[in-house]
Design a protein around this motif. Structure first.
Motif, PDB file in Angstrom:
ATOM      1  N   ASP A   7     -16.627 -13.044   3.542  1.00 26.45           N
ATOM      2  CA  ASP A   7     -17.431 -13.283   4.744  1.00 26.45           C
ATOM      3  C   ASP A   7     -16.592 -13.089   6.007  1.00 26.45           C
ATOM      4  O   ASP A   7     -17.057 -12.529   7.003  1.00 26.45           O
ATOM      5  CB  ASP A   7     -18.011 -14.696   4.714  1.00 26.45           C
ATOM      6  CG  ASP A   7     -19.079 -14.878   3.639  1.00 26.45           C
ATOM      7  OD1 ASP A   7     -19.576 -13.850   3.119  1.00 26.45           O
ATOM      8  OD2 ASP A   7     -19.407 -16.033   3.321  1.00 26.45           O
ATOM      9  N   PHE A   8     -15.350 -13.569   5.957  1.00 24.40           N
ATOM     10  CA  PHE A   8     -14.439 -13.430   7.091  1.00 24.40           C
ATOM     11  C   PHE A   8     -14.160 -11.959   7.380  1.00 24.40           C
ATOM     12  O   PHE A   8     -14.154 -11.525   8.534  1.00 24.40           O
ATOM     13  CB  PHE A   8     -13.136 -14.176   6.788  1.00 24.40           C
ATOM     14  CG  PHE A   8     -12.116 -14.135   7.883  1.00 24.40           C
ATOM     15  CD1 PHE A   8     -12.150 -15.067   8.909  1.00 24.40           C
ATOM     16  CD2 PHE A   8     -11.115 -13.173   7.880  1.00 24.40           C
ATOM     17  CE1 PHE A   8     -11.198 -15.033   9.930  1.00 24.40           C
ATOM     18  CE2 PHE A   8     -10.166 -13.133   8.889  1.00 24.40           C
ATOM     19  CZ  PHE A   8     -10.205 -14.066   9.911  1.00 24.40           C
ATOM     20  N   ALA A   9     -13.937 -11.182   6.319  1.00 25.33           N
ATOM     21  CA  ALA A   9     -13.661  -9.755   6.494  1.00 25.33           C
ATOM     22  C   ALA A   9     -14.869  -9.036   7.102  1.00 25.33           C
ATOM     23  O   ALA A   9     -14.714  -8.176   7.978  1.00 25.33           O
ATOM     24  CB  ALA A   9     -13.282  -9.134   5.154  1.00 25.33           C
ATOM     25  N   ARG A  10     -16.045  -9.374   6.622  1.00 23.14           N
ATOM     26  CA  ARG A  10     -17.250  -8.740   7.168  1.00 23.14           C
ATOM     27  C   ARG A  10     -17.440  -9.124   8.641  1.00 23.14           C
ATOM     28  O   ARG A  10     -17.784  -8.274   9.472  1.00 23.14           O
ATOM     29  CB  ARG A  10     -18.473  -9.150   6.349  1.00 23.14           C
ATOM     30  CG  ARG A  10     -18.517  -8.520   4.950  1.00 23.14           C
ATOM     31  CD  ARG A  10     -19.847  -8.785   4.266  1.00 23.14           C
ATOM     32  NE  ARG A  10     -19.936  -8.109   2.970  1.00 23.14           N
ATOM     33  CZ  ARG A  10     -19.639  -8.683   1.806  1.00 23.14           C
ATOM     34  NH1 ARG A  10     -19.231  -9.964   1.784  1.00 23.14           N
ATOM     35  NH2 ARG A  10     -19.734  -8.005   0.680  1.00 23.14           N
ATOM     36  N   THR A  47     -10.010  -3.058  -1.457  1.00 25.30           N
ATOM     37  CA  THR A  47      -9.178  -3.074  -2.656  1.00 25.30           C
ATOM     38  C   THR A  47      -8.522  -4.440  -2.858  1.00 25.30           C
ATOM     39  O   THR A  47      -8.474  -4.963  -3.982  1.00 25.30           O
ATOM     40  CB  THR A  47      -8.096  -1.985  -2.572  1.00 25.30           C
ATOM     41  OG1 THR A  47      -8.736  -0.711  -2.470  1.00 25.30           O
ATOM     42  CG2 THR A  47      -7.203  -1.999  -3.801  1.00 25.30           C
ATOM     43  N   GLU A  48      -8.027  -5.029  -1.770  1.00 22.71           N
ATOM     44  CA  GLU A  48      -7.388  -6.334  -1.854  1.00 22.71           C
ATOM     45  C   GLU A  48      -8.397  -7.422  -2.222  1.00 22.71           C
ATOM     46  O   GLU A  48      -8.121  -8.297  -3.049  1.00 22.71           O
ATOM     47  CB  GLU A  48      -6.702  -6.670  -0.531  1.00 22.71           C
ATOM     48  CG  GLU A  48      -5.451  -5.855  -0.262  1.00 22.71           C
ATOM     49  CD  GLU A  48      -5.713  -4.594   0.549  1.00 22.71           C
ATOM     50  OE1 GLU A  48      -6.864  -4.090   0.515  1.00 22.71           O
ATOM     51  OE2 GLU A  48      -4.771  -4.112   1.205  1.00 22.71           O
ATOM     52  N   LEU A  49      -9.573  -7.380  -1.597  1.00 17.83           N
ATOM     53  CA  LEU A  49     -10.600  -8.380  -1.891  1.00 17.83           C
ATOM     54  C   LEU A  49     -11.083  -8.248  -3.335  1.00 17.83           C
ATOM     55  O   LEU A  49     -11.373  -9.244  -4.006  1.00 17.83           O
ATOM     56  CB  LEU A  49     -11.767  -8.227  -0.910  1.00 17.83           C
ATOM     57  CG  LEU A  49     -11.433  -8.596   0.543  1.00 17.83           C
ATOM     58  CD1 LEU A  49     -12.519  -8.089   1.480  1.00 17.83           C
ATOM     59  CD2 LEU A  49     -11.253 -10.103   0.701  1.00 17.83           C
ATOM     60  N   GLU A  50     -11.161  -7.019  -3.814  1.00 15.26           N
ATOM     61  CA  GLU A  50     -11.527  -6.790  -5.206  1.00 15.26           C
ATOM     62  C   GLU A  50     -10.476  -7.391  -6.131  1.00 15.26           C
ATOM     63  O   GLU A  50     -10.803  -8.034  -7.144  1.00 15.26           O
ATOM     64  CB  GLU A  50     -11.648  -5.289  -5.454  1.00 15.26           C
ATOM     65  CG  GLU A  50     -12.082  -4.921  -6.874  1.00 15.26           C
ATOM     66  CD  GLU A  50     -12.205  -3.415  -7.032  1.00 15.26           C
ATOM     67  OE1 GLU A  50     -13.323  -2.942  -7.331  1.00 15.26           O
ATOM     68  OE2 GLU A  50     -11.195  -2.693  -6.843  1.00 15.26           O
ATOM     69  N   LEU A 106      -5.246 -14.892   6.640  1.00 16.01           N
ATOM     70  CA  LEU A 106      -4.033 -14.721   7.435  1.00 16.01           C
ATOM     71  C   LEU A 106      -3.398 -13.363   7.156  1.00 16.01           C
ATOM     72  O   LEU A 106      -2.913 -12.691   8.066  1.00 16.01           O
ATOM     73  CB  LEU A 106      -3.050 -15.846   7.125  1.00 16.01           C
ATOM     74  CG  LEU A 106      -3.527 -17.260   7.495  1.00 16.01           C
ATOM     75  CD1 LEU A 106      -2.642 -18.301   6.832  1.00 16.01           C
ATOM     76  CD2 LEU A 106      -3.533 -17.443   9.014  1.00 16.01           C
ATOM     77  N   TYR A 107      -3.406 -12.985   5.895  1.00 17.81           N
ATOM     78  CA  TYR A 107      -2.864 -11.682   5.502  1.00 17.81           C
ATOM     79  C   TYR A 107      -3.607 -10.556   6.223  1.00 17.81           C
ATOM     80  O   TYR A 107      -2.989  -9.640   6.787  1.00 17.81           O
ATOM     81  CB  TYR A 107      -2.979 -11.505   3.990  1.00 17.81           C
ATOM     82  CG  TYR A 107      -2.687 -10.101   3.503  1.00 17.81           C
ATOM     83  CD1 TYR A 107      -1.383  -9.688   3.264  1.00 17.81           C
ATOM     84  CD2 TYR A 107      -3.716  -9.189   3.291  1.00 17.81           C
ATOM     85  CE1 TYR A 107      -1.107  -8.393   2.823  1.00 17.81           C
ATOM     86  CE2 TYR A 107      -3.448  -7.897   2.851  1.00 17.81           C
ATOM     87  CZ  TYR A 107      -2.149  -7.513   2.618  1.00 17.81           C
ATOM     88  OH  TYR A 107      -1.887  -6.239   2.195  1.00 17.81           O
ATOM     89  N   MET A 108      -4.930 -10.618   6.209  1.00 16.54           N
ATOM     90  CA  MET A 108      -5.715  -9.557   6.836  1.00 16.54           C
ATOM     91  C   MET A 108      -5.474  -9.502   8.339  1.00 16.54           C
ATOM     92  O   MET A 108      -5.352  -8.423   8.918  1.00 16.54           O
ATOM     93  CB  MET A 108      -7.205  -9.752   6.522  1.00 16.54           C
ATOM     94  CG  MET A 108      -7.567  -9.458   5.079  1.00 16.54           C
ATOM     95  SD  MET A 108      -9.357  -9.505   4.726  1.00 16.54           S
ATOM     96  CE  MET A 108      -9.657 -11.275   4.633  1.00 16.54           C
ATOM     97  N   MET A 109      -5.386 -10.662   8.993  1.00 12.40           N
ATOM     98  CA  MET A 109      -5.220 -10.671  10.444  1.00 12.40           C
ATOM     99  C   MET A 109      -3.782 -10.383  10.865  1.00 12.40           C
ATOM    100  O   MET A 109      -3.515 -10.128  12.037  1.00 12.40           O
ATOM    101  CB  MET A 109      -5.694 -12.001  11.018  1.00 12.40           C
ATOM    102  CG  MET A 109      -7.172 -12.291  10.751  1.00 12.40           C
ATOM    103  SD  MET A 109      -8.295 -10.880  11.031  1.00 12.40           S
ATOM    104  CE  MET A 109      -8.184 -10.700  12.815  1.00 12.40           C
ATOM    105  N   SER A 110      -2.859 -10.423   9.917  1.00  9.70           N
ATOM    106  CA  SER A 110      -1.472 -10.051  10.230  1.00  9.70           C
ATOM    107  C   SER A 110      -1.275  -8.543  10.233  1.00  9.70           C
ATOM    108  O   SER A 110      -0.179  -8.062  10.558  1.00  9.70           O
ATOM    109  CB  SER A 110      -0.520 -10.672   9.204  1.00  9.70           C
ATOM    110  OG  SER A 110      -0.577  -9.974   7.971  1.00  9.70           O
ATOM    111  N   ILE A 146     -13.678  -5.669   8.864  1.00  7.72           N
ATOM    112  CA  ILE A 146     -12.524  -5.115   8.151  1.00  7.72           C
ATOM    113  C   ILE A 146     -12.741  -5.159   6.635  1.00  7.72           C
ATOM    114  O   ILE A 146     -11.802  -4.983   5.864  1.00  7.72           O
ATOM    115  CB  ILE A 146     -11.215  -5.853   8.517  1.00  7.72           C
ATOM    116  CG1 ILE A 146     -11.368  -7.365   8.289  1.00  7.72           C
ATOM    117  CG2 ILE A 146     -10.793  -5.541   9.942  1.00  7.72           C
ATOM    118  CD1 ILE A 146     -10.088  -8.154   8.521  1.00  7.72           C
ATOM    119  N   PHE A 147     -13.991  -5.364   6.202  1.00  8.50           N
ATOM    120  CA  PHE A 147     -14.241  -5.472   4.764  1.00  8.50           C
ATOM    121  C   PHE A 147     -13.867  -4.184   4.039  1.00  8.50           C
ATOM    122  O   PHE A 147     -13.191  -4.216   3.002  1.00  8.50           O
ATOM    123  CB  PHE A 147     -15.714  -5.814   4.503  1.00  8.50           C
ATOM    124  CG  PHE A 147     -16.034  -5.997   3.045  1.00  8.50           C
ATOM    125  CD1 PHE A 147     -15.837  -7.224   2.434  1.00  8.50           C
ATOM    126  CD2 PHE A 147     -16.527  -4.945   2.284  1.00  8.50           C
ATOM    127  CE1 PHE A 147     -16.120  -7.401   1.081  1.00  8.50           C
ATOM    128  CE2 PHE A 147     -16.811  -5.113   0.927  1.00  8.50           C
ATOM    129  CZ  PHE A 147     -16.607  -6.338   0.332  1.00  8.50           C
TER     130      PHE A 147
END
Length: 319
Positions: free
Chosen positions: A221-224, A234-237, A176-180, A228-229
């Motif tokens: 997986d969602f980011a890829r 940095t956030e995913l890390e 949700l954060y990424m898609m916002s 948007i990976f």
């Protein structure tokens, strides 16, 4: 006033759900619907809810077979047609201006998500939880409930809570954060009261703690999938650092057979994918103890880590 949908999953909550209902009824923001999703309760949850909502047309009770927290939240989400949605756990309660403050913050800041501070309510104390920065603090405790969302974030991006897993919020909020597009606003007031339950999964230690691996991976997986990976690398890390290197190592330390090899195995899981994790800028947002721990982990001081974790079991809170 736009309509807000509130989803309240319930399972065997006959002793606590009445207070939750009362706090919703008392909201200063009045244009809402409250959907109580009974996830196959075996006590008097149904009777308590129906008795307490019978005089309020904004509230509805629905029953489904037991499927777990994610299943109940998803069931409620499928019923939502309003523009905004939020979640409340049925053993918690909210302050009178919870909806009003979150709604105003979202509208005034043109946000997709608004979030408020919350209190951890223990039997003999109350502990305030607030956020210094949007991402690094929110992702440490990615709860579904102290937030108001645009419903489109879920429905337009096919985001649901992962069923049958522990740490379902960890597998949902980062998406949700990424898609916002980082459009998140913060209300600096503790409007949500989070009741501490010593039998919750936060305080339980068994092999299901490793469900966190799946939740971390589902975000990647969602980011890829959405290309948007790299944008959110940095956030995913940081999610891996906090929820795997800190959270999973800590919880593993309670299990039989925890040793240096287990710490090494978990660290390798992260370093194989994020070889420079120790340089992540989010580390400086953490408390001194965590920064020292992560430095020791980077320098492969596994024996020291095992010793310290067993020594400090009762003094660390990574929930």
């Amino acid at each position: 006033m736009d309509k807000i949908s509130i989803i309240i999953p319930c399972y065997n909550m006959e002793k606590l759900v009445a207070k939750c209902i009362s706090s919703i009824k008392d909201q200063s923001y009045t244009n809402f619907e409250a959907i109580f999703v009974d996830d196959g309760s075996q006590d008097r949850t149904k009777e308590i809810i129906e008795e307490n909502i019978k005089d309020d047309a904004r509230m509805k009770y629905v029953y489904k077979e037991n499927g777990g927290l994610s299943s109940a939240r998803n069931f409620g989400l499928d019923m939502v047609t309003s523009e905004y949605v939020c979640f409340i756990d049925s053993d918690d309660y909210i302050e009178r201006d919870f909806l009003m403050e979150l709604y105003n913050s979202l509208i005034e800041n043109n946000s997709d998500i608004s979030v408020c501070y919350f209190n951890r309510v223990y039997e003999n104390k109350v502990e305030l939880n607030k956020f210094k920065s949007v991402f690094y603090n929110l992702v440490r405790f990615p709860a579904a409930w102290n937030k108001l969302y645009k419903t489109s974030l879920f429905k337009d991006n096919d985001i649901y809570f992962p069923p049958g897993k522990w740490f379902e919020d960890l597998g949902t909020f980062p998406k949700l954060y990424m898609m916002s597009n980082k459009r998140i606003s913060i209300v600096e007031k503790p409007l949500y009261q989070y009741i501490q339950n010593p039998t919750s999964i936060t305080h339980t230690f068994d092999e299901r703690i490793y469900d966190s691996y799946d939740m971390v991976k589902t975000n990647e997986d969602f980011a890829r999938k959405n290309n948007i990976f790299n944008e959110y690398y940095t956030e995913l890390e940081f999610i891996n650092i906090y929820h795997t290197l800190i959270g999973t190592v800590y919880r593993s330390s309670f299990l039989e057979g925890f040793d240096e090899d287990k710490v090494k195995e978990i660290e390798k899981r992260v370093s194989d994918n994020y070889p420079d994790w120790h340089k992540n800028e989010g580390i400086r947002e953490l408390q001194l103890f965590y920064r020292i721990y992560l430095k020791a982990l980077h320098h492969k001081q596994y024996r020291l880590i095992v010793f310290l974790l067993k020594l400090l079991h009762d003094k660390i809170n990574v929930s």
